[in-house]
Design a protein around this motif. Structure first.
Motif, short mmCIF file in Angstrom:
data_model
loop_
_atom_site.label_atom_id
_atom_site.label_comp_id
_atom_site.label_asym_id
_atom_site.label_seq_id
_atom_site.Cartn_x
_atom_site.Cartn_y
_atom_site.Cartn_z
N GLN A 44 6.56 -18.53 -29.63
CA GLN A 44 7.27 -19.00 -30.83
C GLN A 44 6.72 -20.34 -31.34
N ALA A 45 5.99 -21.06 -30.45
CA ALA A 45 5.40 -22.33 -30.89
C ALA A 45 4.12 -22.09 -31.67
N SER A 46 3.58 -20.87 -31.55
CA SER A 46 2.42 -20.47 -32.34
C SER A 46 1.22 -21.40 -32.14
N ALA A 47 0.98 -21.82 -30.92
CA ALA A 47 -0.18 -22.69 -30.65
C ALA A 47 -1.41 -21.81 -30.46
N SER A 48 -2.34 -21.88 -31.40
CA SER A 48 -3.46 -20.94 -31.36
C SER A 48 -4.82 -21.63 -31.46
N ASN A 49 -4.84 -22.96 -31.22
CA ASN A 49 -6.15 -23.62 -31.17
C ASN A 49 -6.14 -24.65 -30.04
N PRO A 50 -7.33 -25.02 -29.54
CA PRO A 50 -7.39 -25.90 -28.37
C PRO A 50 -6.68 -27.24 -28.59
N GLU A 51 -6.75 -27.77 -29.80
CA GLU A 51 -6.12 -29.07 -30.07
C GLU A 51 -4.62 -29.00 -29.84
N ALA A 52 -4.00 -27.94 -30.36
CA ALA A 52 -2.55 -27.79 -30.21
C ALA A 52 -2.18 -27.65 -28.73
N VAL A 53 -2.90 -26.80 -28.03
CA VAL A 53 -2.58 -26.55 -26.62
C VAL A 53 -2.78 -27.83 -25.80
N LYS A 54 -3.90 -28.52 -26.05
CA LYS A 54 -4.19 -29.76 -25.30
C LYS A 54 -3.12 -30.81 -25.56
N PHE A 55 -2.64 -30.86 -26.80
CA PHE A 55 -1.60 -31.83 -27.13
C PHE A 55 -0.35 -31.58 -26.27
N TYR A 56 0.09 -30.35 -26.24
CA TYR A 56 1.29 -30.02 -25.45
C TYR A 56 1.07 -30.32 -23.96
N HIS A 57 -0.16 -30.11 -23.51
CA HIS A 57 -0.46 -30.37 -22.10
C HIS A 57 -0.46 -31.88 -21.82
N GLU A 58 -1.18 -32.60 -22.66
CA GLU A 58 -1.33 -34.04 -22.41
C GLU A 58 -0.03 -34.80 -22.63
N ALA A 59 0.73 -34.41 -23.67
CA ALA A 59 1.96 -35.14 -23.97
C ALA A 59 3.11 -34.75 -23.06
N TYR A 60 3.19 -33.48 -22.68
CA TYR A 60 4.39 -33.01 -21.96
C TYR A 60 4.09 -32.28 -20.65
N GLY A 61 2.85 -32.15 -20.33
CA GLY A 61 2.51 -31.48 -19.06
C GLY A 61 2.69 -29.97 -19.09
N VAL A 62 2.63 -29.38 -20.27
CA VAL A 62 2.75 -27.91 -20.36
C VAL A 62 1.65 -27.25 -19.54
N ARG A 63 2.06 -26.30 -18.68
CA ARG A 63 1.09 -25.68 -17.76
C ARG A 63 0.52 -24.38 -18.29
N ARG A 64 1.31 -23.71 -19.11
CA ARG A 64 0.86 -22.40 -19.58
C ARG A 64 1.25 -22.23 -21.04
N VAL A 65 0.39 -21.51 -21.78
CA VAL A 65 0.71 -21.24 -23.18
C VAL A 65 0.68 -19.74 -23.40
N VAL A 66 1.75 -19.25 -24.04
CA VAL A 66 1.80 -17.83 -24.41
C VAL A 66 1.17 -17.74 -25.81
N LEU A 67 0.06 -17.03 -25.90
CA LEU A 67 -0.70 -17.05 -27.15
C LEU A 67 -0.08 -16.14 -28.21
N PRO A 68 -0.13 -16.57 -29.46
CA PRO A 68 0.37 -15.73 -30.54
C PRO A 68 -0.46 -14.45 -30.66
N ARG A 69 0.19 -13.40 -31.15
CA ARG A 69 -0.48 -12.09 -31.18
C ARG A 69 -1.38 -11.95 -32.41
N VAL A 70 -2.15 -12.99 -32.70
CA VAL A 70 -3.04 -12.95 -33.87
C VAL A 70 -4.50 -13.08 -33.45
N MET A 71 -4.72 -13.21 -32.15
CA MET A 71 -6.08 -13.55 -31.72
C MET A 71 -6.82 -12.35 -31.15
N SER A 72 -8.12 -12.32 -31.39
CA SER A 72 -8.95 -11.26 -30.81
C SER A 72 -9.32 -11.66 -29.38
#
Lengths: 350, 224
Positions: free
Chosen positions: A143-171
């Protein structure tokens, strides 16, 4: 969406690249549970991880009679632990600006229960969880729709997010590229179940028709606004004041969502957003493994034990190399519209 | 999963039972229903506590339906009555052939209502929330044909098991014969429909050909 449509119950041959699954390095199978009975079914069928939600607006399957109260959630966590299964709690809606108490309460409860983690999307709530419960593993919801490295890295660096569920738009190649770029963050992808219109966390179709939002109220096409009427042999599905579909006699049906509705224009009548069918990526599990995906997920907390049992068993067998993963799961009878697609992973509609 | 259309042995059996008075059926069912309600209403209430209304379960072709009254005697309460479909005024209706309903209720993993709905074997009308909550409630409590059967008095269970064992092969044979008979009877109608459809498509395609631009005079333009 008019992609790779398979409507027969027969298996579908071939994979995107034919990559085999390695039974020594299996992917984690993340399975849904809408009730304690479904949770037990998922455990028995071979789930590695089970996700469920509370009985309120904090999760995106806020349907009547579904989900877990706090007592049931406590028992569910215990049951999972006993069986070596990881319990995740989905708190995957966006909190109200004026009152986020139930969302914070859900996070606190998940932490108190020592759940294996929470799946969240609201950045404020992710921040709250990280500050208040630093030991509670954080997964970023689709639901957060994080689909690029910058977005994922931000969540990881700022909040320690360990895993990202990818949006169903990617090949698959895009997933591989992103997974490599965000290490050590793990990636998880949906491989089975209902498909959305690919604007996850941002879709307002249901809000437009009913005033209730999938992203804030946890209800896409709330039951209170869904009506079916029989017009002779024709089944009419209505959402609020809108007629969204008419199914002729013998025609398979789909969920009563606007994105699966049939619309008429001067030119033609048809599915404007997407066809009513389910995602089944069993045939490309090997490619997803090769892409570095850590976990594969089954959609369907609103579905019953029969669905959970058959889908989970079939995927677990494929992951463990007990069945040929290059063939589809043979679960067409459980699918929306009784048809399936490999969705954006293949993107052969382009 | 069979479609809700077409004749089945249990639909015919239901039709044959039409002359039986409802009052007699009710008297027969009352002790069984009382037992079921005593056993199941408590566990079911957990997932039905926010619901009120009457959910009518209607086997196609049967002269009676099963009306579940939810929340009438307090939050989550459940009671069940037998009604004539024409007299029942439900909040929600679930309709399918008796065979489909039995198959759903007998399933080991619980009823896959969604699959039956997608295949159009099951019809839902009215309060969708009540139907959903009831479905989750029966699944979570483990209510199915086997558990319901076990709540019956022992002699009933034995009689039911024996008759089911004997009638199942008869039912299967009769189903096949009925399907063949319906196919034979309906094939001329289907051919005629196919012929009319082809004709209709031909007419439609003839009607949507490119239109020639109409020449409009200045006078017509001025008059709008």
């Amino acid at each position: 969406m008019d992609n790779a449509v398979h409507t027969s119950g027969a298996s579908t041959q071939g994979t995107a690249s034919g990559a085999p699954l390695d039974p020594d390095h299996p992917m984690e199978l993340v399975c849904p549970a809408g009730t304690p009975a479904a949770l037990q079914t998922a455990i028995d069928a071979g789930a590695h991880t089970i996700y469920f939600g509370f009985r309120n607006r904090t999760n995106a399957r806020n349907f009547p009679g579904l989900n877990f109260n706090e007592e049931e959630a406590a028992r569910a966590v215990e049951t999972c632990r006993k069986h070596g299964v990881k319990p995740l709690i989905a708190i995957n809606t966006y909190a109200d600006a004026e009152d986020d108490a139930i969302w914070k309460r859900a996070v606190d409860c998940a932490a108190d229960l020592k759940a294996g983690g929470i799946i969240a999307c609201d950045i404020g709530l992710v921040s709250y969880a990280a500050k208040t419960h630093p030991d509670l593993p954080l997964h970023l919801s689709v639901q957060a729709s994080a689909s690029n490295p910058e977005a994922v890295k931000f969540y990881h660096e700022a909040y320690g997010v360990r895993r990202v569920v990818l949006p169903r738009v990617m090949s698959v190649p895009e997933i591989a590229e992103l997974t490599a770029a965000v290490t050590p963050v793990e990636t998880e992808v949906f491989v089975f179940g209902g498909l959305c219109v690919m604007a996850e966390g941002r879709c307002s179709l249901s809000s437009y028709a009913t005033g209730l939002s999938p992203n804030k109220d946890g209800v896409c096409s709330p039951a209170s606004h869904v009506r079916y009427e029989q017009d002779g042999d024709v089944m009419v599905s209505l959402l609020g004041d809108f007629t969204i579909n008419r199914f002729d006699a013998g025609e398979t049906a789909g969920y009563p969502t606007l994105c699966k509705g049939r619309f008429s224009s001067d030119a033609r009548t048809g599915h404007l957003f997407e066809d009513p069918m389910s995602l089944d990526a069993t045939t490309i599990l090997g490619d997803l493994r090769k892409a570095g995906v850590k976990a594969v997920k089954v959609e369907g907390r609103q579905r019953g034990k029969a669905y959970v049992a058959q889908v989970v068993r079939s995927l677990r067998d494929a992951i463990d190399g007990k069945t040929d993963a290059s063939r589809s799961s043979g679960t067409t009878h459980l699918m929306e519209g009784l048809g399936h697609t490999e969705g954006a992973y293949r993107r052969d509609w382009r | 999963m069979a479609d809700a259309s077409g004749l089945t042995p249990l639909i015919l059996a239901g039709q044959l039972a039409r002359p039986i008075p409802l009052s007699f059926m009710r008297r027969l069912a009352a002790p069984v229903f009382r037992r079921w309600v005593a056993t199941w209403s408590g566990p079911l209430s957990n997932r039905l506590c926010d619901q009120t209304g009457i959910l009518s379960i209607r086997p196609v072709g049967w002269p009676l339906c099963f009306d579940l009254h939810v929340g009438e005697q307090g939050p989550g309460s459940v009671s069940i009555t037998l009604e004539r479909p024409e007299d029942s005024v439900p909040t929600a209706r679930v309709t399918a052939t008796p065979e489909v309903l039995l198959k759903l209720m007998a399933a080991e993993d619980g009823p896959d209502g969604d699959g039956a709905f997608f295949s159009r074997a099951l019809h839902i009308e009215g309060d969708t929330g009540l139907v959903m909550a009831f479905r989750y409630a029966i699944e979570d409590t483990g209510l199915n044909l086997h558990t319901l059967k076990n709540d019956l008095p022992r002699p009933f269970i034995r009689a039911l098991e024996v008759s089911t064992r004997r009638l199942e092969p008869v039912h299967d044979r009769f189903s096949r014969d009925l399907a063949k008979m319906q196919e034979l009877l309906l094939s001329p109608v289907r051919s005629e429909i196919a012929r009319l459809n082809t004709r209709l498509k031909r007419l439609e395609s003839a009607g949507t050909g490119p239109r020639r631009a109409k020449v409009v005079s200045r006078k017509e333009l001025a008059n709008g």
